[in-house]
Design an enzyme around this catalytic site. Structure first.
Site, PDB file in Angstrom:
ATOM      1  N   GLY A  12       0.818  -1.209   0.000  1.00 33.99           N
ATOM      2  CA  GLY A  12       0.000   0.000   0.000  1.00 33.99           C
ATOM      3  C   GLY A  12       0.852   1.260   0.000  1.00 33.99           C
ATOM      4  N   ASP A  13       0.191   2.393  -0.201  1.00 36.84           N
ATOM      5  CA  ASP A  13       0.849   3.707  -0.191  1.00 36.84           C
ATOM      6  C   ASP A  13       1.943   3.832  -1.249  1.00 36.84           C
ATOM      7  OD1 ASP A  13      -0.765   4.375   1.967  1.00 36.84           O
ATOM      8  OD2 ASP A  13       0.716   3.694   3.424  1.00 36.84           O
ATOM      9  N   GLN A 225      -4.991  -0.181  -0.993  1.00 35.26           N
ATOM     10  CA  GLN A 225      -4.029  -1.076  -0.331  1.00 35.26           C
ATOM     11  C   GLN A 225      -3.043  -1.639  -1.380  1.00 35.26           C
ATOM     12  OE1 GLN A 225      -7.672  -1.708   0.776  1.00 35.26           O
ATOM     13  NE2 GLN A 225      -7.094   0.044   1.974  1.00 35.26           N
ATOM     14  N   VAL A 412       8.793  11.315 -10.111  1.00 33.80           N
ATOM     15  CA  VAL A 412       9.950  11.895  -9.412  1.00 33.80           C
ATOM     16  C   VAL A 412       9.545  13.025  -8.465  1.00 33.80           C
ATOM     17  CG1 VAL A 412      11.652  11.238 -11.159  1.00 33.80           C
ATOM     18  CG2 VAL A 412      10.373  13.391 -11.420  1.00 33.80           C
ATOM     19  N   GLY A 413       8.297  13.022  -8.043  1.00 38.74           N
ATOM     20  CA  GLY A 413       7.820  14.049  -7.125  1.00 38.74           C
ATOM     21  C   GLY A 413       6.329  13.880  -6.936  1.00 38.74           C
TER      22      GLY A 413
HETATM   23  P1  GDP Z   1      -1.461   5.660  -2.159  1.00 38.82           P
HETATM   24  O1  GDP Z   1      -2.174   5.206  -0.944  1.00 38.82           O
HETATM   25  O2  GDP Z   1      -0.870   4.528  -2.940  1.00 38.82           O
HETATM   26  O3  GDP Z   1      -2.287   6.563  -3.010  1.00 38.82           O
HETATM   27  O4  GDP Z   1      -0.216   6.522  -1.635  1.00 38.82           O
HETATM   28  P2  GDP Z   1      -0.246   7.631  -0.475  1.00 38.82           P
HETATM   29  O5  GDP Z   1      -0.903   8.846  -0.991  1.00 38.82           O
HETATM   30  O6  GDP Z   1      -0.746   7.053   0.785  1.00 38.82           O
HETATM   31  O7  GDP Z   1       1.306   7.853  -0.257  1.00 38.82           O
HETATM   32  C1  GDP Z   1       2.152   8.248  -1.278  1.00 38.82           C
HETATM   33  C2  GDP Z   1       2.823   9.553  -0.847  1.00 38.82           C
HETATM   34  O8  GDP Z   1       3.918   9.816  -1.706  1.00 38.82           O
HETATM   35  C3  GDP Z   1       1.915  10.761  -0.975  1.00 38.82           C
HETATM   36  O9  GDP Z   1       2.251  11.684   0.007  1.00 38.82           O
HETATM   37  C4  GDP Z   1       2.243  11.319  -2.356  1.00 38.82           C
HETATM   38  O10 GDP Z   1       1.993  12.704  -2.463  1.00 38.82           O
HETATM   39  C5  GDP Z   1       3.724  11.040  -2.416  1.00 38.82           C
HETATM   40  N1  GDP Z   1       4.268  10.771  -3.762  1.00 38.82           N
HETATM   41  C6  GDP Z   1       3.723  10.052  -4.769  1.00 38.82           C
HETATM   42  N2  GDP Z   1       4.593   9.931  -5.789  1.00 38.82           N
HETATM   43  C7  GDP Z   1       5.710  10.575  -5.406  1.00 38.82           C
HETATM   44  C8  GDP Z   1       6.985  10.766  -5.998  1.00 38.82           C
HETATM   45  O11 GDP Z   1       7.278  10.315  -7.099  1.00 38.82           O
HETATM   46  N3  GDP Z   1       7.904  11.484  -5.271  1.00 38.82           N
HETATM   47  C9  GDP Z   1       7.633  11.988  -4.041  1.00 38.82           C
HETATM   48  N4  GDP Z   1       8.597  12.678  -3.418  1.00 38.82           N
HETATM   49  N5  GDP Z   1       6.444  11.833  -3.458  1.00 38.82           N
HETATM   50  C10 GDP Z   1       5.500  11.108  -4.119  1.00 38.82           C
HETATM   51  P1  IMO Z   2      -3.788   2.732   0.668  1.00 40.02           P
HETATM   52  O1  IMO Z   2      -4.958   2.489  -0.246  1.00 40.02           O
HETATM   53  C1  IMO Z   2      -1.139   1.071   3.702  1.00 40.02           C
HETATM   54  C2  IMO Z   2      -2.915  -1.743   6.549  1.00 40.02           C
HETATM   55  C3  IMO Z   2      -3.026  -1.312   7.990  1.00 40.02           C
HETATM   56  C4  IMO Z   2      -2.855  -2.649   8.676  1.00 40.02           C
HETATM   57  C5  IMO Z   2      -3.588  -3.606   7.745  1.00 40.02           C
HETATM   58  C6  IMO Z   2      -5.019  -3.911   8.155  1.00 40.02           C
HETATM   59  O2  IMO Z   2      -3.651   4.133   1.127  1.00 40.02           O
HETATM   60  O3  IMO Z   2      -2.544   2.138   0.088  1.00 40.02           O
HETATM   61  P2  IMO Z   2      -7.286  -2.509   8.073  1.00 40.02           P
HETATM   62  O4  IMO Z   2      -7.651  -1.216   8.703  1.00 40.02           O
HETATM   63  O5  IMO Z   2      -7.393  -2.515   6.585  1.00 40.02           O
HETATM   64  O6  IMO Z   2      -7.975  -3.684   8.685  1.00 40.02           O
HETATM   65  O7  IMO Z   2      -5.719  -2.707   8.447  1.00 40.02           O
HETATM   66  O8  IMO Z   2      -3.603  -2.971   6.475  1.00 40.02           O
HETATM   67  N1  IMO Z   2      -3.541  -0.817   5.572  1.00 40.02           N
HETATM   68  C7  IMO Z   2      -2.850  -0.020   4.753  1.00 40.02           C
HETATM   69  N2  IMO Z   2      -1.523   0.206   4.657  1.00 40.02           N
HETATM   70  N3  IMO Z   2      -1.984   1.685   2.855  1.00 40.02           N
HETATM   71  C8  IMO Z   2      -3.314   1.440   2.911  1.00 40.02           C
HETATM   72  O9  IMO Z   2      -4.187   1.909   2.015  1.00 40.02           O
HETATM   73  C9  IMO Z   2      -3.805   0.599   3.917  1.00 40.02           C
HETATM   74  N4  IMO Z   2      -5.042   0.169   4.275  1.00 40.02           N
HETATM   75  C10 IMO Z   2      -4.852  -0.698   5.280  1.00 40.02           C
HETATM   76  O10 IMO Z   2      -2.022  -0.408   8.348  1.00 40.02           O
HETATM   77  O11 IMO Z   2      -1.502  -3.018   8.669  1.00 40.02           O
HETATM   78 MG    MG Z   3      -2.196   5.558   1.096  1.00 41.21          MG
END
Ligand code: GDP
Ligand code: IMO
Ligand code: MG
Length: 426
Positions: A12-13, A225, A412-413
């Site tokens: 995730g993230d 996720q 890259v950002g």
């Molecule tokens: P998602 O859950 O997969 O949508 O990702 P999140 O938003 O939770 O986390 C990704 C984080 O990285 C966010 O704060 C974005 O703004 C940041 N981000 C995404 N792509 C880039 C990148 O290429 N470079 C940097 N520095 N930040 C990025």
């Molecule tokens: P995005 O879409 C990262 C993780 C939680 C925990 C596990 C179970 O932003 O990538 P839950 O509340 O789903 O029962 O938690 O999954 N988790 C994530 N980690 N990004 C997410 O979503 C997540 N959604 C749940 O931290 O380990």
């Molecule tokens: Mg996220």
């Protein structure tokens, strides 16, 4: 036009929100198909930062339609808050949001159960987001969940079903978890108010999607996720309760594999994980701290620090296989700028065996690395793949070799314009 299925290839993230935003201008309809407001998808447009939890990230593009499928579990208050916040910030939602009548609803007792179960686990806690996601999926599988159809439908039927559910849940809360139950009348009243506000968005998403597909509309399916949090394919039990993998797209909104033109995996140039559970390449040292600080690795939903480590090629190759990923978008390459050496995990040592395929249990696996020379220059100002430092290209090419797929997008950002195609995918 081609349909793109966008899937997180790690824990995730990975930057899914950003890439969805980047691709949305080329698609007509953007669909979320699993998870709930445990997700936090960040999109930066100029100086404005948006974090989407339930509504697809495509909502920030005017005229795009956003759909929440039946595989999503919906906290009505969270959805209304998100609608309000976007509206206040000048995003017009009217006629642009469709919510599946089949999607299950999260109630206060789901959130309480999520919390008390975590507490009871003590040091074995999952580290959930405590949004009630797991307990809501449990009720769905137990065939006792309430759907959006119930919430916005006949009030008497909703009254009866909710009353029965709360009666059962209160026994569980009071007798098993020794905590206070919930008051039926106040929950009913609260949810009836939500129903009034949400009714206009609720529809039969299956018909909506298929009718539009017949009119040649194109779709972007936005995973939440990531593959390693999948309840079957992830690092169980440290996973979420849905299927963030390709199969989840079909069951989560009622489309068939015939719709798949392109599966795009999203992976960071390194690895992060929030919550508990095994993480083979985790760095509990200065490098890990450095990645966390430079990458601002704090959860977009809970604000918790994300654990950081090197890129795990076994994990991403596994995600490529499980999802049939055609190509990868590599995000956050800029965070590796200035590192003298960058490592990639190419195999695990598990006991006396060395393996190169992601195993069922990674708990005691030790990462084996190869080292790549870093590039000593910034990449965040680069707007074209051919302008990347030679060593950064070498790194990207190595990730491609090790994961077995081409890299189609590099980021890259955090901003929209800090993204470019390597190989066109659309
Ligand atoms: P998602 O859950 O997969 O949508 O990702 P999140 O938003 O939770 O986390 C990704 C984080 O990285 C966010 O704060 C974005 O703004 C940041 N981000 C995404 N792509 C880039 C990148 O290429 N470079 C940097 N520095 N930040 C990025
Ligand atoms: P995005 O879409 C990262 C993780 C939680 C925990 C596990 C179970 O932003 O990538 P839950 O509340 O789903 O029962 O938690 O999954 N988790 C994530 N980690 N990004 C997410 O979503 C997540 N959604 C749940 O931290 O380990
Ligand atoms: Mg996220």
């Amino acid at each position: 036009m081609a349909n793109v299925f966008l899937i997180g290839a790690q824990w995730g993230d990975e930057g899914k929100g950003k890439i969805v935003d980047f691709l949305s201008s080329k698609k007509d309809i953007i669909v979320r198909f699993q998870g709930g407001n445990n997700a936090g998808h960040t999109v930066n447009i100029e100086e404005k930062k948006f974090v989407l939890h339930l509504i697809p990230s495509g909502i920030l593009h005017k005229n795009k339609i956003c759909v929440i499928g039946c595989g999503v579990v919906i906290d009505p208050k969270a959805l209304l808050d998100e609608i309000d916040e976007l509206t206040q910030r000048g995003i017009d939602i009217n006629n642009r949001l469709k919510v599946s009548a089949r999607a299950h609803v999260i109630f206060p007792y789901h959130k309480i159960l999520d919390n008390v179960k975590e507490k009871k686990r003590g040091s074995d806690m999952i580290g959930t987001t405590c949004r009630g996601i797991g307990p809501a999926y449990v009720d769905k599988a137990m065939r006792m969940g309430l759907r959006m159809h119930d919430l916005v439908g006949d009030k008497e039927i909703f009254y009866k079903k909710l009353k029965q559910n709360i009666k059962e849940k209160n026994v569980l809360l009071e007798k098993v978890f020794e905590t206070e139950g919930v008051d039926f009348e106040s929950v009913y009243k609260e949810y009836i108010e939500y129903a009034e506000k949400l009714r206009k968005y609720v529809c039969d998403v299956v018909s909506y999607i298929h009718n539009n597909a017949e009119e040649e509309k194109s779709f972007l399916f936005e995973g939440a996720q990531g593959t390693l949090l999948d309840v079957d394919f992830g690092t169980y039990p440290y996973v979420t309760s849905s299927h963030p993998t390709i199969g989840g797209t079909f069951t989560g909104c009622g489309v068939s594999p015939k719709y798949v033109d392109n599966v795009l995996g999203i992976a960071k140039a390194y690895t992060t994980r929030v919550g508990k559970g095994p993480f083979v390449t985790e760095l509990n040292d200065e490098i890990g701290k450095n990645l966390q600080e430079k990458g601002r690795e704090f959860g977009a939903t809970t604000g918790r620090p994300r654990r950081c480590g090197w890129f795990d090629a076994l994990a991403v190759r596994y995600a490529v296989r499980v999802n049939g990923i055609d190509s990868l978008a590599i995000t956050k390459l800029d965070i590796l700028d200035g590192f003298k050496e960058i490592k990639i995990c190419t195999s695990y040592k598990c006991g006396d065996k060395v393996i190169d395929q992601f195993p069922v249990d990674v708990t005691n696996c030790i990462p084996q690395y190869e080292t790549i020379e870093g590039w000593n220059s910034p990449t965040d100002n680069i707007r074209d793949y051919k302008d990347l430092p030679e060593k950064a290209v070498k790194y990207i090419n190595r990730l491609s070799e090790l994961t077995g797929v081409k890299i189609s997008i590099v980021s890259v950002g955090a901003k929209r314009q800090q993204t470019f195609f390597k190989d066109m995918i659309l």
